[in-house]
Scaffold this active site. Structure first.
Site, PDB file in Angstrom:
ATOM      1  CD  GLU A  93      -2.634  -1.325   2.526  1.00 19.03           C
ATOM      2  OE1 GLU A  93      -3.820  -1.629   2.439  1.00 19.03           O
ATOM      3  OE2 GLU A  93      -2.062  -1.152   3.604  1.00 19.03           O
ATOM      4  CB  CYS A 113       7.387  -5.561   8.413  1.00 23.80           C
ATOM      5  SG  CYS A 113       8.833  -4.979   9.334  1.00 23.80           S
ATOM      6  N   GLY A 160       6.713  -2.250   5.991  1.00 27.54           N
ATOM      7  CA  GLY A 160       8.100  -2.691   5.932  1.00 27.54           C
ATOM      8  C   GLY A 160       9.090  -1.828   6.676  1.00 27.54           C
ATOM      9  CG  ASN A 289      -3.515   4.660  14.434  1.00 28.50           C
ATOM     10  OD1 ASN A 289      -4.220   5.588  14.803  1.00 28.50           O
ATOM     11  ND2 ASN A 289      -2.432   4.821  13.704  1.00 28.50           N
TER      12      ASN A 289
HETATM   13  N1  SAH Z   1       9.329   0.016   9.926  1.00 30.51           N
HETATM   14  C1  SAH Z   1       9.491   1.395  10.120  1.00 30.51           C
HETATM   15  C2  SAH Z   1       8.569   2.251   9.268  1.00 30.51           C
HETATM   16  C3  SAH Z   1       7.164   1.774   9.086  1.00 30.51           C
HETATM   17  S1  SAH Z   1       6.152   1.844  10.527  1.00 30.51           S
HETATM   18  C4  SAH Z   1       9.365   1.744  11.601  1.00 30.51           C
HETATM   19  O1  SAH Z   1       8.942   0.906  12.364  1.00 30.51           O
HETATM   20  O2  SAH Z   1       9.735   2.861  11.953  1.00 30.51           O
HETATM   21  C5  SAH Z   1       5.856   3.589  10.669  1.00 30.51           C
HETATM   22  C6  SAH Z   1       5.496   4.045  12.088  1.00 30.51           C
HETATM   23  O3  SAH Z   1       4.201   3.531  12.480  1.00 30.51           O
HETATM   24  C7  SAH Z   1       6.468   3.539  13.163  1.00 30.51           C
HETATM   25  O4  SAH Z   1       6.818   4.585  14.037  1.00 30.51           O
HETATM   26  C8  SAH Z   1       5.655   2.495  13.876  1.00 30.51           C
HETATM   27  O5  SAH Z   1       6.115   2.247  15.162  1.00 30.51           O
HETATM   28  C9  SAH Z   1       4.267   3.106  13.826  1.00 30.51           C
HETATM   29  N2  SAH Z   1       3.173   2.168  14.098  1.00 30.51           N
HETATM   30  C10 SAH Z   1       3.144   0.847  13.901  1.00 30.51           C
HETATM   31  N3  SAH Z   1       1.950   0.334  14.313  1.00 30.51           N
HETATM   32  C11 SAH Z   1       1.216   1.381  14.765  1.00 30.51           C
HETATM   33  C12 SAH Z   1      -0.108   1.501  15.294  1.00 30.51           C
HETATM   34  N4  SAH Z   1      -0.901   0.452  15.409  1.00 30.51           N
HETATM   35  N5  SAH Z   1      -0.519   2.722  15.650  1.00 30.51           N
HETATM   36  C13 SAH Z   1       0.280   3.823  15.475  1.00 30.51           C
HETATM   37  N6  SAH Z   1       1.517   3.766  14.969  1.00 30.51           N
HETATM   38  C14 SAH Z   1       1.989   2.562  14.612  1.00 30.51           C
HETATM   39 FE1  SF4 Z   2       7.833  -2.821  13.391  1.00 32.28          FE
HETATM   40 FE2  SF4 Z   2       7.822  -0.907  11.492  1.00 32.28          FE
HETATM   41 FE3  SF4 Z   2       7.907  -3.496  10.822  1.00 32.28          FE
HETATM   42 FE4  SF4 Z   2       5.669  -2.508  11.861  1.00 32.28          FE
HETATM   43  S1  SF4 Z   2       6.584  -1.931   9.930  1.00 32.28           S
HETATM   44  S2  SF4 Z   2       6.680  -4.463  12.420  1.00 32.28           S
HETATM   45  S3  SF4 Z   2       6.490  -1.003  13.302  1.00 32.28           S
HETATM   46  S4  SF4 Z   2       9.459  -2.385  11.964  1.00 32.28           S
END
Ligand code: SAH
Ligand code: SF4
Length: 364
Positions: A93, A113, A160, A289
């Site tokens: 997406e 991921c 990812g 969220n």
């Molecule tokens: N993998 C990378 C980028 C993608 S996730 C990372 O983890 O940084 C992007 C952001 O969304 C990250 O800060 C992650 O911790 C946050 N995130 C993941 N699940 C979430 C949720 N359910 N509610 C709010 N933020 C969330």
């Molecule tokens: Fe963790 Fe970012 Fe991967 Fe979600 S997308 S599992 S927050 S590393």
């Protein structure tokens, strides 16, 4: 992916040598690059200056765009989400985020991921594969084709972990900056905290904005939310961010997801302020969220709890922002990507591709 060349994602010089290899002048390659990256051509008919015969030969040898739109969602607040694929079963997406003063977009770097964060829909769905740089660039160009305004900002915060696919992310960044003309300062990579890859990114000497998903200053809490913390604990990753900031001169961001009573306590606010002291940075608060994470019992904190956490940080001199959430009705918010489409995926259950110690800790 098939063996045909993908034009989207190729640099001008590559397109020039492709054209020369097909008996055309190198300038034809530069014409293709101009149409693709500056005029948003989505098919060869949008390149009328190319001779018809060359277009036909090109159509046999190459695909213009490696991906297709499977579904298109529009939210009531003008956020749009595309669910895309490239002919296989892998759906991923990308999201268009228009603001008053700019248009931004959120791109995926992997299908699923492997990092296994316990609060994240993408992480819970498992991992399929890295996206190629063609597929990353194509997400931007497809989003650009559905908005009348120029997309000037990119956040790599879709599905990812960008730093697990750093080579392809860097190749895509090269196209975004050199061909499309975006400023590296308008590109944000968000990472779970892979120390060696942060150092590798630092060596690129690009002024890319880096955001670390920190989520707790305490190892025991971060361990329970993010398996990566077993490998690179809080202090080590924050030290690496400190060095990245010094080397690039750019402010860094610490993302802080708030889950009630897990990491939104006053004690953690104080520990966080101490941990990042002296780093030119901002802490971005993200109330969790809701996604179905099974037995965790996670809860999004109330507005009062968020405010109390914010106040505690600000009293200690920390710059704080709160993420403005958009696209709720189409599940376009961070961590929700893929959440609604599980039925369309073969269930992913693998953590293959994650560093060994992470794989062990997510499966134990
Ligand atoms: N993998 C990378 C980028 C993608 S996730 C990372 O983890 O940084 C992007 C952001 O969304 C990250 O800060 C992650 O911790 C946050 N995130 C993941 N699940 C979430 C949720 N359910 N509610 C709010 N933020 C969330
Ligand atoms: Fe963790 Fe970012 Fe991967 Fe979600 S997308 S599992 S927050 S590393």
């Amino acid at each position: 992916m098939n063996s045909r060349k993908c034009l989207m994602g190729m640099a001008s010089e590559e397109l020039a040598s492709l054209a020369s290899g097909m008996g055309e002048g190198a300038y034809r390659g530069r014409q293709i690059a101009h149409r693709l990256y500056r005029q948003n051509a989505l098919n060869l008919e949008d390149m009328p200056e190319l001779p018809k015969l060359f277009r036909e030969k090109l159509a046999e040898a190459a695909d213009l765009c490696p991906i297709e739109i499977a579904e298109h969602f529009k939210s009531t607040d003008k956020v749009q989400k595309l669910l895309v694929h490239n002919g296989d079963r892998n759906l991923y997406e990308c999201v268009l985020l228009p603001y008053e003063d700019r248009v931004s977009c959120c791109l995926s770097t992997q299908v699923g991921c492997p990092m296994g964060c316990t609060f994240c829909a993408t992480g819970l769905g498992g991992f399929d594969r890295n996206l190629s740089h063609h597929e990353i660039v194509a997400q931007y160009l497809l989003l650009q084709s559905i908005t009348g305004r120029r997309i000037s900002h990119i956040v790599f915060m879709g599905m990812g972990e960008p730093l697990l696919n750093l080579d392809n992310v860097l190749k895509a960044i090269n196209i975004f900056t050199k061909e499309i003309g975006l400023s590296a300062r308008h590109l944000t990579i968000s990472t779970v905290g892979l120390v060696p890859q942060i150092k590798k990114l630092e060596e690129q000497r690009l002024p890319i904005h880096l955001a670390l998903s920190l989520h707790s200053p305490l190892d025991e809490v971060r361990d329970s939310m993010m398996p990566v913390n077993h490998k690179w604990p809080v202090r080590e990753v924050v030290r690496t961010m400190r060095e990245y900031q010094k080397a690039t001169g750019r402010k860094v961001t610490f993302e802080y997801l708030l889950i009630e009573r897990v990491n939104d306590t006053q004690e953690q606010a104080k520990e966080l302020a101490m941990l990042i002291k002296g780093i030119p940075c901002v802490v971005n608060l993200i109330p969790w969220n809701w996604v179905d994470v099974g037995q965790q019992g996670f809860k999004r904190p109330s507005r009062e709890r968020v405010r109390a956490f914010r106040n505690a940080l600000e009293k200690l001199g920390v710059n704080v922002t709160e993420r403005v959430e958009r696209g709720h009705d189409i599940a376009a918010a961070c961590g929700q990507l893929a959440g609604r489409h599980q039925g369309k995926f073969a269930k992913r259950s693998t953590t293959a591709g994650a560093p060994e110690s992470i794989r062990m800790s997510t499966t134990s």
